[in-house]
Motif scaffolding. Sequence first.
Motif, short mmCIF file in Angstrom:
data_model
loop_
_atom_site.label_atom_id
_atom_site.label_comp_id
_atom_site.label_asym_id
_atom_site.label_seq_id
_atom_site.Cartn_x
_atom_site.Cartn_y
_atom_site.Cartn_z
N MET A 136 73.98 44.80 34.98
CA MET A 136 75.14 43.94 34.80
C MET A 136 75.04 43.33 33.41
O MET A 136 74.06 42.67 33.09
CB MET A 136 75.17 42.83 35.86
N ARG A 137 76.05 43.58 32.58
CA ARG A 137 76.05 43.03 31.23
C ARG A 137 76.50 41.58 31.25
O ARG A 137 77.03 41.09 32.25
CB ARG A 137 76.99 43.85 30.33
N LYS A 138 76.29 40.89 30.13
CA LYS A 138 76.67 39.48 30.02
C LYS A 138 78.17 39.27 30.21
O LYS A 138 78.60 38.23 30.68
CB LYS A 138 76.24 38.91 28.67
N ASP A 139 78.97 40.29 29.86
CA ASP A 139 80.42 40.18 30.02
C ASP A 139 80.89 40.56 31.42
O ASP A 139 82.07 40.74 31.66
CB ASP A 139 81.14 41.02 28.97
N ALA A 140 79.95 40.68 32.37
CA ALA A 140 80.18 40.94 33.78
C ALA A 140 80.58 42.39 34.09
O ALA A 140 80.93 42.70 35.22
CB ALA A 140 81.21 39.98 34.37
N TYR A 141 80.51 43.27 33.11
CA TYR A 141 80.75 44.68 33.36
C TYR A 141 79.43 45.35 33.74
O TYR A 141 78.36 44.93 33.32
CB TYR A 141 81.34 45.38 32.13
#
Length: 126
Positions: free
Chosen positions: A9-14
């Motif tokens: 899970m990336r910081k941008d929620a993707y």
Amino acid sequence: MHTGDLAVMRKDAYIEIVGRIKDVIIRGGENIYPREIEEFLYAHPKIAEVQVVGVPHERYREKVLAGVIPRDQADPLTLEELRAFCEGRLAHYEIPSRLRILASFPMTVSGRVRKIELREEPARER
């Protein structure tokens, strides 16, 4: 749902797919994701195509092998060039310790690379 994919899970929620469970290389207790190394190695000017696999190693369980199709077959990449390119940019345990120069990758009928064949041949060479 179990797909066999590995994701973060990336910081941008993707969610970003980083590899497949069966493709993870375990070297000395470290999990190595071949796709991350492959994406990095595509930046090397002598590499047209690359596949990264784990091959057996007595001490570390597995070591990293890069199978490379060079841009110019007359001027193939050397292991020293590859390691110098990776030094300081990848973790020491992610840097390939083996290199195979290939004209093409073994493929399935559906057009996927047969990584198992890339793993098996170096094991037979030992």
